[in-house]
Design an enzyme around this catalytic site. Structure first.
Site, PDB file in Angstrom:
ATOM      1  N   HIS A 154       0.793  -0.977   0.120  1.00  0.00           N
ATOM      2  CA  HIS A 154      -0.091   0.157   0.055  1.00  0.00           C
ATOM      3  C   HIS A 154       0.943   1.153  -0.056  1.00  0.00           C
ATOM      4  O   HIS A 154       0.349   2.163  -0.419  1.00  0.00           O
ATOM      5  CB  HIS A 154      -1.044  -0.139   1.203  1.00  0.00           C
TER       6      HIS A 154
ATOM      7  N   GLY B 257       5.153   5.790  -4.790  1.00  0.00           N
ATOM      8  CA  GLY B 257       6.184   5.010  -4.446  1.00  0.00           C
ATOM      9  C   GLY B 257       6.556   4.624  -2.986  1.00  0.00           C
ATOM     10  O   GLY B 257       5.683   5.022  -2.045  1.00  0.00           O
TER      11      GLY B 257
ATOM     12  N   PRO C 259      -5.460  -1.574  -6.414  1.00  0.00           N
ATOM     13  CA  PRO C 259      -6.719  -2.468  -7.060  1.00  0.00           C
ATOM     14  C   PRO C 259      -7.978  -2.428  -5.844  1.00  0.00           C
ATOM     15  O   PRO C 259      -7.400  -2.538  -4.727  1.00  0.00           O
ATOM     16  CB  PRO C 259      -6.124  -3.748  -7.108  1.00  0.00           C
TER      17      PRO C 259
ATOM     18  N   HIS D 257      -1.559 -13.149  -0.316  1.00  0.00           N
ATOM     19  CA  HIS D 257      -3.048 -13.579   0.461  1.00  0.00           C
ATOM     20  C   HIS D 257      -3.002 -15.222   0.933  1.00  0.00           C
ATOM     21  O   HIS D 257      -4.195 -15.456   1.218  1.00  0.00           O
ATOM     22  CB  HIS D 257      -4.112 -13.345  -0.505  1.00  0.00           C
TER      23      HIS D 257
HETATM   24  C1  HEM Z   1      -4.229  -7.629  -6.300  1.00  0.00           C
HETATM   25  C2  HEM Z   1      -5.266  -6.741  -5.677  1.00  0.00           C
HETATM   26  C3  HEM Z   1      -5.360  -7.116  -4.252  1.00  0.00           C
HETATM   27  C4  HEM Z   1      -6.390  -6.574  -3.763  1.00  0.00           C
HETATM   28  C5  HEM Z   1      -7.720  -6.198  -4.122  1.00  0.00           C
HETATM   29  C6  HEM Z   1      -6.317  -6.755  -2.180  1.00  0.00           C
HETATM   30  C7  HEM Z   1      -7.299  -6.632  -1.157  1.00  0.00           C
HETATM   31  C8  HEM Z   1      -6.898  -6.907   0.210  1.00  0.00           C
HETATM   32  C9  HEM Z   1      -7.801  -6.816   1.194  1.00  0.00           C
HETATM   33  C10 HEM Z   1      -9.222  -6.196   1.081  1.00  0.00           C
HETATM   34  C11 HEM Z   1      -7.356  -7.140   2.319  1.00  0.00           C
HETATM   35  C12 HEM Z   1      -8.082  -7.464   3.598  1.00  0.00           C
HETATM   36  C13 HEM Z   1      -7.742  -6.319   4.598  1.00  0.00           C
HETATM   37  C14 HEM Z   1      -8.585  -6.493   5.962  1.00  0.00           C
HETATM   38  O1  HEM Z   1      -9.556  -6.404   5.972  1.00  0.00           O
HETATM   39  O2  HEM Z   1      -7.928  -6.057   6.977  1.00  0.00           O
HETATM   40  C15 HEM Z   1      -6.042  -7.699   2.058  1.00  0.00           C
HETATM   41  C16 HEM Z   1      -5.165  -8.163   2.997  1.00  0.00           C
HETATM   42  C17 HEM Z   1      -3.770  -8.481   2.814  1.00  0.00           C
HETATM   43  N1  HEM Z   1      -3.284  -8.289   1.708  1.00  0.00           N
HETATM   44 FE1  HEM Z   1      -4.279  -7.788  -0.093  1.00  0.00          FE
HETATM   45  N2  HEM Z   1      -4.875  -7.259  -2.126  1.00  0.00           N
HETATM   46  C18 HEM Z   1      -4.229  -7.058  -3.141  1.00  0.00           C
HETATM   47  C19 HEM Z   1      -2.912  -7.448  -3.493  1.00  0.00           C
HETATM   48  C20 HEM Z   1      -1.959  -7.822  -2.422  1.00  0.00           C
HETATM   49  C21 HEM Z   1      -0.835  -7.677  -2.459  1.00  0.00           C
HETATM   50  C22 HEM Z   1      -0.016  -7.530  -3.987  1.00  0.00           C
HETATM   51  C23 HEM Z   1      -0.130  -7.736  -1.348  1.00  0.00           C
HETATM   52  C24 HEM Z   1       1.501  -8.330  -1.000  1.00  0.00           C
HETATM   53  C25 HEM Z   1       2.339  -8.431  -1.971  1.00  0.00           C
HETATM   54  C26 HEM Z   1      -1.026  -8.130  -0.507  1.00  0.00           C
HETATM   55  C27 HEM Z   1      -0.834  -8.476   0.806  1.00  0.00           C
HETATM   56  C28 HEM Z   1      -1.896  -8.596   1.759  1.00  0.00           C
HETATM   57  C29 HEM Z   1      -1.646  -9.213   2.998  1.00  0.00           C
HETATM   58  C30 HEM Z   1      -0.517  -9.714   3.495  1.00  0.00           C
HETATM   59  C31 HEM Z   1      -3.024  -9.020   3.635  1.00  0.00           C
HETATM   60  C32 HEM Z   1      -3.290  -9.514   5.052  1.00  0.00           C
HETATM   61  C33 HEM Z   1      -3.012  -8.405   5.983  1.00  0.00           C
HETATM   62  C34 HEM Z   1      -2.987  -8.663   7.430  1.00  0.00           C
HETATM   63  O3  HEM Z   1      -3.135  -9.981   7.892  1.00  0.00           O
HETATM   64  O4  HEM Z   1      -2.847  -7.632   8.311  1.00  0.00           O
HETATM   65  N3  HEM Z   1      -2.342  -7.668  -1.233  1.00  0.00           N
HETATM   66  N4  HEM Z   1      -6.002  -7.433   0.607  1.00  0.00           N
END
Ligand code: HEM
Ligand SMILES: *[C@@H]1O[C@H](CO)[C@@H](O)[C@H](O)[C@H]1NC(C)=O
Ligand SMILES: *[C@@H]1O[C@H](CO)[C@@H](O)[C@H](O)[C@H]1NC(C)=O
Ligand SMILES: *[C@@H]1O[C@H](CO)[C@@H](O)[C@H](O)[C@H]1NC(C)=O
Ligand SMILES: *[C@@H]1O[C@H](CO)[C@@H](O)[C@H](O)[C@H]1NC(C)=O
Ligand SMILES: *[C@@H]1O[C@H](CO)[C@@H](O)[C@H](O)[C@H]1NC(C)=O
Ligand SMILES: *[C@@H]1O[C@H](CO)[C@@H](O)[C@H](O)[C@H]1NC(C)=O
Length: 348
Positions: free
Chosen positions: A65, A71, A166, A196
């Protein structure tokens, strides 16, 4: 839990992309590459992330994020100021709902500072993600990152995240386009999406509410997990990591996945996605493109290939658009949640 703004303005992305690439071209090269084991900075970051292992997944999301918005400049950490009131900061955006671990960034920096080493807040975000990936993968994931030397940004706007991040309702094409803005390939997109496989989510699952895209048994499993989740702890993203009752309900097929590696960052996301057992449409959309689908299958079968591609994509993410110019502090931010001055640009 904040809802994400669904009106992702992709056309703005195109316009801003031009500006960003100009900035990127001027970026100062980093001073050092690739902390090795035993390095002082790396050791301190490792220890501090290890101290909060239960929320280490948060650092990986935090880096994503931060780095996709202006950047890697720690802009996501900034709180409101007299000139940028509450509700108007990047952090206030619904896209950043659920971000965790931010307070640890200052702890890391202050400990290093006490020992005579200065790194920027932006460096600390990227380094924390790196150690988190290493720790959560039980030492499997190791990748080099540039730095220290990233500059700390002075601009934080609630309008930025929707332009670059996204949403869970993005189609494959929208995902590929938004990653394309930063020259991330379909391989990078799929590799990074495997993050994820760890962490938690708080939203109602399947945010664009097209339940037909997701395994109905998985939706029931999420409901079971949510019913036992306390204090906003959220639901495990990876169905493999859910409690036994929920997993039974889901009818998840382990299919070669190491079922005892609960909470471990590995390639298990691919198996879950190929069974439609992922919380966001954006995950499932990866199965809609031939190249991406093949990668999911390849990563599922070949943990070494997954490791290689995930590491490469994380390195790339960590080095996204290093900050330059008048939109950044001349030195480093004193406190990671505030710019050094209230108003910018400031005199040279
Ligand atoms: C491709 C599009 C992506 C979307 C739409 C997306 C969306 C989300 C959403 C909605 C959550 C849940 C947040 C919450 O409710 O606390 C989440 C969690 C997470 N995302 Fe993504 N994400 C994307 C890509 C990525 C990328 C590229 C990474 C890292 C390289 C990433 C790493 C994570 C991680 C590690 C969590 C868990 C966070 C936690 O446990 O605190 N995501 N993401
Ligand atoms: C400072 O660094 C030295 C070695 O580089 C180390 O021995 C010492 O424990 C560190 N001190 C703190 C407070 O981290
Ligand atoms: C839901 O998903 C199905 C299958 O992918 C698709 O045919 C349908 O158009 C989607 N509906 C909505 C409202 O997005
Ligand atoms: C899950 O299913 C297995 C196999 O059917 C069963 O032995 C176990 O008791 C079930 N666990 C729970 C918590 O429902
Ligand atoms: C499965 O995961 C556990 C826990 O992380 C680990 O100890 C074990 O070595 C793994 N097994 C295989 C075959 O990788
Ligand atoms: C997959 O998506 C990429 C990027 O949008 C596109 O160039 C390619 O043609 C698609 N490939 C297949 C096989 O669907
Ligand atoms: C901002 O950061 C400082 C220094 O780490 C900390 O003392 C303060 O509590 C933070 N403010 C908020 C509102 O989090």
């Amino acid at each position: 839990m904040a809802k994400r703004n669904e009106k992702g303005s992709l056309f703005l992305v195109a316009a801003l992309a031009a500006v960003i690439f100009v900035l990127a071209a001027q970026a100062t090269p980093a001073v050092a590459v690739g902390y090795t084991d035993g390095d002082k900075v790396q050791k301190v970051v490792y220890e501090e992330v290890m101290n909060v292992k239960e929320k280490a997944a948060g650092f990986i999301r935090l880096a994503f994020h931060d780095c996709f918005v202006r950047g890697c400049d720690a802009s996501v950490l900034l709180l409101e100021t007299p000139t940028n009131p509450a509700g108007q900061t990047e952090k206030d955006s619904g896209f950043n709902g659920g971000l965790r671990g931010m307070e640890v960034i200052d702890i890391i920096r202050n400990r290093l500072l006490a020992n005579g080493t200065k790194i920027s807040c932006a460096d600390a975000v990227v380094f924390a993600a790196r150690e988190a990936a290493n720790i959560l993968s039980n030492g499997n994931i190791k990748y080099p990152v540039d730095g220290p030397g990233r500059k700390d940004g002075v601009v934080s706007s609630v309008d930025d995240p929707p332009k670059f991040l996204p949403t869970p309702s993005f189609t494959f094409k929208q995902l590929a386009d938004s990653f394309g803005v930063f020259k991330f390939s379909v391989t990078d997109l799929v590799a990074l999406s495997t993050a994820h496989g760890i962490g938690v989510f708080h939203q109602t699952p399947i945010m664009s509410s097209n339940v037909s895209k997701t395994a109905s048994t998985y939706a029931l499993a999420v409901a079971e997990e949510a019913s036992t989740s306390t204090n906003g702890a959220g639901v495990k993203i990876n169905v493999r990591d859910m409690g036994e009752k929920a997993r039974n309900i889901s009818r998840y097929r382990p299919d070669g996945v190491n079922m005892t590696a609960v909470g471990v960052l590995d390639n298990s996301y691919c198996n879950a996605n190929l069974q439609n057992m992922v919380p966001f449409d954006s995950d499932f959309e990866l199965t809609k493109n031939g190249t991406a689908l093949k990668l999911l299958n390849d990563y599922k079968m070949d943990a070494k290939l997954w490791k290689t591609d995930f590491e490469a994509a994380m390195t790339k993410l960590s080095n996204t658009l290093k900050a330059v110019g008048p939109l950044f502090e001349e030195g480093y931010r004193v406190k990671c949640n505030a710019t050094n001055y209230d108003s910018y640009p400031r005199p040279k």
